[in-house]
Design a protein around this motif. Structure first.
Motif, PDB file in Angstrom:
ATOM      1  N   PRO A 110       2.522  -8.138   2.615  1.00 21.16           N
ATOM      2  CA  PRO A 110       3.012  -9.577   3.017  1.00 21.16           C
ATOM      3  C   PRO A 110       3.827  -9.593   4.415  1.00 21.16           C
ATOM      4  O   PRO A 110       3.707 -10.527   4.997  1.00 21.16           O
ATOM      5  N   PHE A 111       4.443  -8.468   4.852  1.00 21.28           N
ATOM      6  CA  PHE A 111       5.279  -8.513   5.929  1.00 21.28           C
ATOM      7  C   PHE A 111       4.668  -7.712   7.080  1.00 21.28           C
ATOM      8  O   PHE A 111       5.399  -7.780   8.266  1.00 21.28           O
ATOM      9  N   SER A 112       3.595  -7.105   6.918  1.00 21.02           N
ATOM     10  CA  SER A 112       3.081  -6.309   8.256  1.00 21.02           C
ATOM     11  C   SER A 112       1.581  -7.028   8.594  1.00 21.02           C
ATOM     12  O   SER A 112       1.332  -7.575   9.482  1.00 21.02           O
ATOM     13  N   ALA A 113       0.711  -6.799   7.512  1.00 21.59           N
ATOM     14  CA  ALA A 113      -0.806  -7.573   7.627  1.00 21.59           C
ATOM     15  C   ALA A 113      -1.195  -7.830   6.556  1.00 21.59           C
ATOM     16  O   ALA A 113      -2.087  -7.281   5.762  1.00 21.59           O
ATOM     17  N   PRO A 114      -0.764  -9.078   6.233  1.00 21.62           N
ATOM     18  CA  PRO A 114      -0.698  -9.707   4.791  1.00 21.62           C
ATOM     19  C   PRO A 114      -2.116 -10.214   4.695  1.00 21.62           C
ATOM     20  O   PRO A 114      -3.053 -10.543   5.371  1.00 21.62           O
TER      21      PRO A 114
ATOM     22  N   THR B 191       0.860  -1.264   0.058  1.00 25.72           N
ATOM     23  CA  THR B 191      -0.161  -0.275   0.049  1.00 25.72           C
ATOM     24  C   THR B 191       0.912   1.226   0.023  1.00 25.72           C
ATOM     25  O   THR B 191       0.443   2.514  -0.457  1.00 25.72           O
ATOM     26  N   SER B 192       2.033   1.183   0.232  1.00 20.83           N
ATOM     27  CA  SER B 192       3.181   2.244   0.428  1.00 20.83           C
ATOM     28  C   SER B 192       4.367   1.742   0.446  1.00 20.83           C
ATOM     29  O   SER B 192       4.816   0.605   0.672  1.00 20.83           O
ATOM     30  N   VAL B 193       5.208   2.499  -0.092  1.00 20.58           N
ATOM     31  CA  VAL B 193       6.742   2.254   0.130  1.00 20.58           C
ATOM     32  C   VAL B 193       7.396   1.834   1.538  1.00 20.58           C
ATOM     33  O   VAL B 193       7.798   0.947   1.698  1.00 20.58           O
ATOM     34  N   GLU B 194       6.748   2.533   2.413  1.00 21.25           N
ATOM     35  CA  GLU B 194       7.020   2.332   3.860  1.00 21.25           C
ATOM     36  C   GLU B 194       6.749   0.750   4.335  1.00 21.25           C
ATOM     37  O   GLU B 194       7.374   0.291   5.032  1.00 21.25           O
ATOM     38  N   GLU B 195       5.704   0.478   3.723  1.00 21.49           N
ATOM     39  CA  GLU B 195       5.236  -0.980   4.299  1.00 21.49           C
ATOM     40  C   GLU B 195       6.058  -2.055   3.501  1.00 21.49           C
ATOM     41  O   GLU B 195       6.097  -3.051   4.141  1.00 21.49           O
ATOM     42  N   MET B 196       6.992  -1.524   2.430  1.00 20.90           N
ATOM     43  CA  MET B 196       7.851  -2.689   2.163  1.00 20.90           C
ATOM     44  C   MET B 196       9.252  -2.935   3.143  1.00 20.90           C
ATOM     45  O   MET B 196       9.616  -4.118   3.135  1.00 20.90           O
ATOM     46  N   GLY B 197       9.312  -1.907   4.066  1.00 16.57           N
ATOM     47  CA  GLY B 197      10.408  -1.947   4.896  1.00 16.57           C
ATOM     48  C   GLY B 197      11.774  -2.328   4.478  1.00 16.57           C
ATOM     49  O   GLY B 197      12.013  -1.794   3.291  1.00 16.57           O
ATOM     50  N   GLU B 198      12.632  -3.094   5.171  1.00 12.43           N
ATOM     51  CA  GLU B 198      13.716  -3.465   4.544  1.00 12.43           C
ATOM     52  C   GLU B 198      13.849  -4.251   3.121  1.00 12.43           C
ATOM     53  O   GLU B 198      14.836  -4.085   2.629  1.00 12.43           O
ATOM     54  N   TYR B 199      12.813  -5.008   3.063  1.00 19.49           N
ATOM     55  CA  TYR B 199      12.689  -5.797   1.825  1.00 19.49           C
ATOM     56  C   TYR B 199      12.727  -4.882   0.590  1.00 19.49           C
ATOM     57  O   TYR B 199      13.165  -5.213  -0.519  1.00 19.49           O
ATOM     58  N   GLY B 200      12.087  -3.749   0.822  1.00 16.79           N
ATOM     59  CA  GLY B 200      12.120  -2.968  -0.540  1.00 16.79           C
ATOM     60  C   GLY B 200      13.465  -2.370  -0.726  1.00 16.79           C
ATOM     61  O   GLY B 200      13.693  -1.701  -1.773  1.00 16.79           O
ATOM     62  N   ASP B 201      14.382  -2.504   0.013  1.00 19.11           N
ATOM     63  CA  ASP B 201      15.862  -1.911  -0.184  1.00 19.11           C
ATOM     64  C   ASP B 201      16.448  -2.801  -1.029  1.00 19.11           C
ATOM     65  O   ASP B 201      17.508  -2.135  -1.824  1.00 19.11           O
ATOM     66  N   HIS B 202      16.080  -3.683  -1.370  1.00 16.78           N
ATOM     67  CA  HIS B 202      16.987  -4.696  -2.468  1.00 16.78           C
ATOM     68  C   HIS B 202      16.244  -4.641  -3.619  1.00 16.78           C
ATOM     69  O   HIS B 202      16.527  -5.574  -4.734  1.00 16.78           O
TER      70      HIS B 202
END
Length: 169
Positions: free
Chosen positions: A146-150, A106-117
């Motif tokens: 998928p990593f917060s509230a899937p 729903t947002s870039v922030e929701e990706m967390g560290e996963y999104g850094d890759h």
């Protein structure tokens, strides 16, 4: 939320409306809330992680550009290069057991560290449906956040979501 309320694209832009609807669905999984969430998914923008794949020739061009910086690659920030071949954008796929899922956020922030890759781009959920349906891994569903509230949107309701009338004005 009033199911007949018209929405503007800006209402859905930051993903908070969809995130809240998903939260409400988990707290109160009624048919009405499920349909409301499906209607929001239909019109929402989501973030999709992907790997950018360049041709060897284009990779060499980038490497040469970096080598020309004499150890200061920060000097090329903002530099534009012309690629010789198309850059392929390959969405990431999550695997659980033998099942494959297409992740969206729903947002870039929701990706967390996963999104850094990954590289990432924002597209409407209908594009995510098409990418998931056409993925070579035989994706069984789209998993939102998928990593917060899937929340898994099963493949068998993709067409249902696509056929819901839009509420966007």
């Amino acid at each position: 939320m009033n199911q007949n309320k018209k929405l503007k694209a800006e209402d859905l832009e930051d993903g908070s409306l969809l995130k809240n609807a998903l939260k409400m669905l988990h707290l109160n999984p009624t048919e009405e809330q499920y349909f409301e969430t499906a209607r929001l998914l239909r019109d929402s923008m989501v973030w999709i992680p992907y790997n950018a794949v360049m041709s060897e020739e284009d990779l060499d061009q980038v490497e040469n550009l970096i080598n020309e910086t004499n150890g200061h690659p920060e000097n090329i920030v903002g530099t534009t290069i012309q690629t010789k071949a198309k850059i392929r954008m390959i969405p990431d796929i999550l695997k659980r057991g033998d099942l494959f899922y297409f992740p969206v956020f729903t947002s870039v922030e929701e990706m967390g560290e996963y999104g850094d890759h990954f590289s990432k781009f924002q597209q409407d959920f209908l594009v995510a449906i098409n990418l998931a349906k056409n993925n070579a891994n035989n994706v069984v569903g789209i998993v939102v956040n998928p990593f917060s509230a899937p929340h898994v949107v099963e493949r068998d309701i993709f067409d249902l979501i696509k056929n819901i009338p839009s509420r966007l004005v």
